[in-house]
Motif scaffolding. Structure first.
Motif, PDB file in Angstrom:
ATOM      1  N   ALA A 121      78.087  87.505  30.304  1.00 54.69           N
ATOM      2  CA  ALA A 121      77.818  86.625  29.157  1.00 54.69           C
ATOM      3  C   ALA A 121      76.350  86.702  28.733  1.00 54.69           C
ATOM      4  O   ALA A 121      76.029  86.759  27.545  1.00 54.69           O
ATOM      5  CB  ALA A 121      78.207  85.185  29.509  1.00 54.69           C
ATOM      6  N   VAL A 122      75.446  86.706  29.722  1.00 54.90           N
ATOM      7  CA  VAL A 122      74.018  86.803  29.396  1.00 54.90           C
ATOM      8  C   VAL A 122      73.703  88.148  28.744  1.00 54.90           C
ATOM      9  O   VAL A 122      72.981  88.224  27.733  1.00 54.90           O
ATOM     10  CB  VAL A 122      73.169  86.593  30.671  1.00 54.90           C
ATOM     11  CG1 VAL A 122      71.702  86.881  30.398  1.00 54.90           C
ATOM     12  CG2 VAL A 122      73.325  85.165  31.177  1.00 54.90           C
ATOM     13  N   SER A 167      75.777  90.082  27.078  1.00 51.56           N
ATOM     14  CA  SER A 167      76.390  90.111  25.749  1.00 51.56           C
ATOM     15  C   SER A 167      75.553  89.330  24.740  1.00 51.56           C
ATOM     16  O   SER A 167      75.364  89.784  23.602  1.00 51.56           O
ATOM     17  CB  SER A 167      77.804  89.538  25.817  1.00 51.56           C
ATOM     18  OG  SER A 167      78.611  90.282  26.700  1.00 51.56           O
ATOM     19  N   ALA A 168      75.042  88.170  25.161  1.00 48.08           N
ATOM     20  CA  ALA A 168      74.215  87.379  24.248  1.00 48.08           C
ATOM     21  C   ALA A 168      72.930  88.123  23.877  1.00 48.08           C
ATOM     22  O   ALA A 168      72.521  88.153  22.705  1.00 48.08           O
ATOM     23  CB  ALA A 168      73.893  86.026  24.878  1.00 48.08           C
ATOM     24  N   LEU A 195      73.850  91.020  21.539  1.00 49.11           N
ATOM     25  CA  LEU A 195      74.165  90.536  20.203  1.00 49.11           C
ATOM     26  C   LEU A 195      72.890  90.189  19.424  1.00 49.11           C
ATOM     27  O   LEU A 195      72.764  90.527  18.231  1.00 49.11           O
ATOM     28  CB  LEU A 195      75.069  89.305  20.300  1.00 49.11           C
ATOM     29  CG  LEU A 195      75.440  88.629  18.977  1.00 49.11           C
ATOM     30  CD1 LEU A 195      76.199  89.594  18.080  1.00 49.11           C
ATOM     31  CD2 LEU A 195      76.244  87.362  19.233  1.00 49.11           C
ATOM     32  N   ALA A 196      71.948  89.541  20.089  1.00 52.63           N
ATOM     33  CA  ALA A 196      70.686  89.202  19.424  1.00 52.63           C
ATOM     34  C   ALA A 196      69.933  90.464  18.995  1.00 52.63           C
ATOM     35  O   ALA A 196      69.378  90.529  17.892  1.00 52.63           O
ATOM     36  CB  ALA A 196      69.823  88.346  20.357  1.00 52.63           C
TER      37      ALA A 196
END
Length: 347
Positions: free
Chosen positions: A329-330, A332-333, A336-337
């Motif tokens: 999750a980290v 991916s975030a 994405l940024a």
């Protein structure tokens, strides 16, 4: 001598004005620097000028800069200040000398010249004038979008893997292992409380002496079991006395031995006791408890559940899944940024 001193003082103070560019186009700006050389400690007062003031008709003062001081040598300082100038009329301007007060005396700089030129315009060929161009779309280049494209595919893969691990975690139900906290009454308090019930029920004066001594010895056996750690409820009176002789005072054991002997006679030989004998045995039981009790025993017991090897493996699997989901999750975030930033820069 006075005239010579005045001439020397006058020679020590000098005011100089210079301009960065003596020629500029209409609307352009240039800096004029006014500097004065003085002795340390001299009081310098600059010309009283303000922004949007005209130094001379046609030459406007845009802004006043900060004062800058430089140490030269022999106790002299060079103090300078910058003035930003502009003009909107084509002409050759004469800038008068700038006056600076040093210790109340005025000193003037040299005059300056500023030539302002206009932009040449071809008025004979107006067809050559074109309006401002619209915003042009830049051509699409795969090399510019390639990184964002592959990173987007990687982001989709990470999202799919994260969702799969989340479904595994959701289906893998946690093993609920509750720790029980049990409040226990110390053995001596429990035994004294039960003896108090016997006394309140007046069992010592009852005709059913067998029941009285059975209940009294059961209280003592339970107390010995919890206090000394051996199973007195499954032992005979002689075995209990022999075991206690390794633990306590001889006189205390003798009184307890007398209580057990009387109880055995009553229960097995139909021996009849007197009321004062029953009371004495009750007192001996209370004395034995008070003399052997432990005050520092914990009253709260924490009982942890025992998990099977399968439950432990399931808990370890859940921990691994949670860690993997958090890391994905980290990542991916962050990915994405970065993709959003790259696309924003391209657009």
């Amino acid at each position: 001598m006075l005239l010579f001193s005045v001439l020397c003082l006058h020679a020590q103070v000098s005011v100089e004005a210079k301009i960065d560019s003596i020629q500029l186009l209409i609307g352009e700006q240039t800096d004029m620097t006014l500097s004065v050389k003085v002795k340390e400690g001299a009081k310098v007062k600059w010309p009283e000028l303000k922004a949007e003031q005209y130094l001379t008709p046609g030459v406007e003062l845009v802004q006043l800069g900060k004062t800058d001081t430089t140490v030269i040598d022999d106790g002299f300082l060079c103090i300078s200040r910058t003035y930003t100038l502009t003009s909107f009329d084509e002409n050759l301007y004469y800038i008068p000398p700038m006056k600076v007060l040093v210790d109340g005396k005025a000193y003037a700089s040299k005059s300056l010249a500023l030539k302002v030129l206009t932009v040449p315009v071809d008025t004979l060929h107006p067809e050559k004038f074109f309006p401002p161009k619209d915003v042009q779309d830049s051509p699409f280049l795969w090399s510019e979008w390639e990184l964002s494209f592959w990173l987007s595919l990687l982001l989709v893969v990470l999202a799919v893997v994260t969702y799969y691990l989340w479904t595994r975690l959701r289906d893998n139900k946690p093993v609920v292992a509750r720790v029980r906290i049990i409040k226990r009454m110390p053995p001596h308090q429990k035994a004294l409380q039960e003896i108090e019930h016997l006394r309140a029920d007046r069992m010592a004066a009852s005709d059913d002496q067998k029941t009285y001594y059975t209940m009294l010895t059961d209280v003592i056996r339970k107390y010995i079991n919890e206090r000394f750690g051996f199973n007195a409820t499954e032992m005979t009176s002689a075995e209990i006395i022999a075991r206690l002789q390794q633990e306590g005072d001889r006189k205390m054991i003798d009184e307890l031995k007398e209580l057990f002997m009387t109880a055995d006679l009553v229960k097995f030989a139909k021996y009849s006791t007197l009321i004062n004998e029953n009371d004495a045995n009750l007192v001996n039981a209370v004395d034995f408890i008070n003399n052997t009790k432990k005050e520092d025993q914990p009253v709260v017991e924490r009982i942890a559940p025992k998990l099977s090897e399968e439950d432990k493996q399931r808990n370890r699997s859940r921990t691994v899944l949670k860690t993997a989901i958090l890391v994905l999750a980290v990542c991916s975030a962050a990915l994405l940024a970065f993709i959003v930033y790259e696309v924003y820069m391209l657009v």
